[in-house]
Design a protein around this motif. Structure first.
Motif, mmCIF file in Angstrom:
data_model
loop_
_atom_site.group_PDB
_atom_site.id
_atom_site.type_symbol
_atom_site.label_atom_id
_atom_site.label_comp_id
_atom_site.label_asym_id
_atom_site.label_seq_id
_atom_site.Cartn_x
_atom_site.Cartn_y
_atom_site.Cartn_z
ATOM 1 N N ALA A 1 3.120 11.872 6.994
ATOM 2 C CA ALA A 1 3.013 13.251 7.478
ATOM 3 C C ALA A 1 3.366 14.245 6.382
ATOM 4 N N GLN A 2 4.423 13.970 5.633
ATOM 5 C CA GLN A 2 4.847 14.904 4.582
ATOM 6 C C GLN A 2 3.879 14.905 3.416
ATOM 7 N N ILE A 3 3.331 13.750 3.069
ATOM 8 C CA ILE A 3 2.359 13.677 1.974
ATOM 9 C C ILE A 3 1.125 14.516 2.291
ATOM 10 N N PRO B 1 0.837 -1.200 0.000
ATOM 11 C CA PRO B 1 0.000 0.000 0.000
ATOM 12 C C PRO B 1 0.872 1.250 0.000
ATOM 13 N N GLY B 2 0.501 2.244 -0.804
ATOM 14 C CA GLY B 2 1.279 3.477 -0.894
ATOM 15 C C GLY B 2 0.747 4.554 0.029
ATOM 16 N N GLY B 3 1.169 5.773 -0.243
ATOM 17 C CA GLY B 3 0.687 6.907 0.539
ATOM 18 C C GLY B 3 1.148 6.913 1.981
ATOM 19 N N GLY B 4 2.207 6.167 2.307
ATOM 20 C CA GLY B 4 2.691 6.111 3.686
ATOM 21 C C GLY B 4 1.928 5.147 4.571
ATOM 22 N N ALA B 5 0.931 4.429 4.023
ATOM 23 C CA ALA B 5 0.100 3.526 4.830
ATOM 24 C C ALA B 5 0.906 2.340 5.361
ATOM 25 N N ALA B 6 1.696 1.715 4.505
ATOM 26 C CA ALA B 6 2.473 0.548 4.941
ATOM 27 C C ALA B 6 3.464 0.930 6.035
ATOM 28 N N GLU B 7 4.098 2.099 5.873
ATOM 29 C CA GLU B 7 5.049 2.555 6.892
ATOM 30 C C GLU B 7 4.353 2.816 8.223
ATOM 31 N N MET B 8 3.137 3.339 8.179
ATOM 32 C CA MET B 8 2.379 3.596 9.401
ATOM 33 C C MET B 8 2.061 2.287 10.117
ATOM 34 N N GLU C 1 -2.956 15.739 12.966
ATOM 35 C CA GLU C 1 -4.334 15.234 12.972
ATOM 36 C C GLU C 1 -4.469 14.002 12.085
ATOM 37 N N LYS C 2 -3.938 14.079 10.864
ATOM 38 C CA LYS C 2 -4.141 13.001 9.899
ATOM 39 C C LYS C 2 -3.332 11.746 10.259
ATOM 40 N N VAL C 3 -2.130 11.932 10.773
ATOM 41 C CA VAL C 3 -1.325 10.774 11.159
ATOM 42 C C VAL C 3 -2.003 10.006 12.291
ATOM 43 N N GLU C 4 -2.502 10.712 13.282
ATOM 44 C CA GLU C 4 -3.198 10.045 14.387
ATOM 45 C C GLU C 4 -4.509 9.430 13.928
#
Length: 512
Positions: A430-432, A390-397, A442-445
């Protein structure tokens, strides 16, 4: 009298080098992080002579920047390594490395020993890599719909380029794309006067040396020289003698005689790594043989691979025609394209090959489209080899949350290093969202809570609406190899930077 220092001052002096290196890396990261994600913007690079490059390609920005700080150069090495090994994901690698350094420095300046932080980072990176590999989804061949989405995302949502790359991939075939040393991005070319095109063969960016260029498209046997196409020569000192002069004339006469073998063997294309003799050029022109000179060795190998030819030395012209025939390759179509200033070869009897041509209206625009298309090609090949995530930083999260749980079980101070990795893995998302205009905290949490509640590591942020969405269902996917190499390289540079205690300028070498 000796100067007195307070404990606080001593601590600041001890961390001076670390903070200096961290600040330099932070400055480099700020130059590229604004390009990350679908809403990332471009950077304008201006040269000393007024030349301009407009791009959001991370490695291009870093390679063209005027950088002198040694720690900053380490970060550029990360991007260069990412580009050489995978071909895409340089911005992600840079952002991750910068975040890891920042988090590691924060732990060290709190008083955690550097060795413990570095060890924890290494443990955290190893766990994160295992987790990403386990989460990767296999690409089921060239017809897998995820493959187009990978090309589309890596191609910065240029649908025409994504389609072009997939067309080229299908023509090449899966076995060729999975070859260890084959780089799909190398077959992507550009020209400001070209239209988008997938050519089923080779495009050689060379103009024939022949006086005439209007060679009709025709089948051609191919002869390759890995040196000059000219008579053998004797040493200059020997040439000053009568015997040497006559020997040279004899060699030229022998060379003239061997040229007739090209007609006997029906050679249609001669390509040489070095120069071509004027008399040989005229002979070939008279007999309709196209001649290319000063080809890079890599280009010569590509022609040999495609046509089935074996490159020879000029002395091979003395072989009997029947024996020389065994070194020839074949192309069913050979012609010079004057508009694109290249030679087109097709229907080679060697290994399959394609050439993908990217066009645009100006040289500046075509350069950026070429970089985008090559990123897409690299991502497609990486996904076919290692699957996608998954992209958009989802896998890293998702991996960051896994590391947070691991951190709770670690009793030693290495846990601070693991925490640094977990925090750094939040940085891409966060950067995206920052680049998309949303509040990163807000969005990361929000994503973290949603992933935990749904037990779904594919959830991320839709940059158009700001809503939490499933990245896989939304078609936002990245090659697993891109993420794995980026994280591995980021961990290595972070560990290297954190270990630097002192910077000493080396004495310049003086000539005796």
């Amino acid at each position: 009298m000796n100067a007195m220092h307070s404990p606080g001052q001593e601590g600041e002096e001890a961390y001076a080098t670390l903070r200096n290196n961290s600040n330099a890396i932070r400055a480099i990261c700020s130059a590229v992080e604004g390009t990350l994600g679908p809403k990332g913007l471009d950077t304008m690079l201006v040269g000393a002579q007024g030349e301009v490059i407009i791009t959001n390609d991370g490695v291009t920005i870093l390679e063209k920047m005027d950088v002198t700080h040694p720690a900053a150069r380490l970060l550029i090495q990360v991007a260069r390594s990412q580009q050489q090994q995978v071909g895409d994901g340089t911005t992600t690698a840079t952002v991750l490395a910068g975040a890891l350094v920042a988090e590691g420095v924060a732990q060290v300046t709190r008083g955690v020993p550097v060795a413990k932080v570095v060890r924890g980072i290494q443990d955290g990176i190893a766990t994160a890599l295992e987790s990403l590999i386990a989460r990767a989804r296999r690409i089921e061949g060239l017809s897998d719909p995820m493959l187009y989405r990978i090309a589309y995302i890596a191609g910065r949502e240029h649908a025409d380029l994504a389609g072009l790359i997939l067309d080229g991939a299908r023509r090449l075939g899966l076995p060729k794309l999975r070859e260890e040393h084959f780089r799909f991005s190398d077959v992507v070319l550009s020209h400001p006067r070209a239209q988008n095109e997938v050519w089923p063969g080779l495009l050689i960016p060379k103009k024939p040396v022949n006086a005439q260029l209007d060679f009709p498209p025709s089948p051609a046997k191919v002869l390759l020289f890995q040196d000059a196409f000219e008579p053998e020569t004797i040493e200059e000192e020997a040439l000053m003698t009568d015997a040497g002069f006559h020997k040279q004339m004899q060699l030229r006469e022998q060379f003239r005689a061997t040229l007739e073998k090209l007609v006997e063997l029906r050679v249609g294309l001669v390509a040489a790594e070095r120069a071509v003799d004027a008399e040989a050029e005229q002979f070939c022109t008279d007999h309709g043989i196209m001649v290319l000179q000063r080809l890079p060795r890599a280009e010569l190998r590509r022609i040999a691979d495609y046509t089935g030819a074996r490159a020879v030395r000029r002395s091979a012209l003395h072989k009997p025609a029947a024996e020389l025939a065994g070194y020839l390759g074949f192309a069913g179509h050979a012609a010079y394209d004057e508009r694109l200033e290249c030679v087109r070869l097709a229907e080679g009897q060697g290994r399959a090959q394609v050439s993908i041509v990217v066009g645009a209206s100006t040289s500046e625009v075509v350069g950026e489209r070429l970089r985008i298309a090559r990123d897409a090609a690299s991502s497609v090949q990486a996904a076919l080899r290692g699957g996608c995530l998954p992209g958009g930083g989802a896998a890293e999260m998702a991996v960051a949350h896994q590391l947070e749980r691991l951190r709770e079980t670690v009793q030693g101070m290495e846990g601070f290093g693991i925490a640094a990795v977990a925090q750094a893995l939040r940085k891409p998302l966060a950067q995206i969202v920052v680049n998309a205009g949303y509040n990163p905290l807000e969005k990361v949490e929000e994503v973290r809570a949603a992933q935990i509640a749904a037990k779904n590591g594919s959830l991320g942020i839709d940059c158009d609406t700001g809503a939490v969405t499933d990245m896989l269902e939304h078609g936002v996917v990245d090659p697993a190899e891109v993420k794995l190499h980026a994280l591995r390289a980021a961990g290595e540079v972070a560990a290297a930077v954190l270990r630097i205690h002192t910077v000493i300028k080396m004495r310049q070498r003086t000539e005796d």
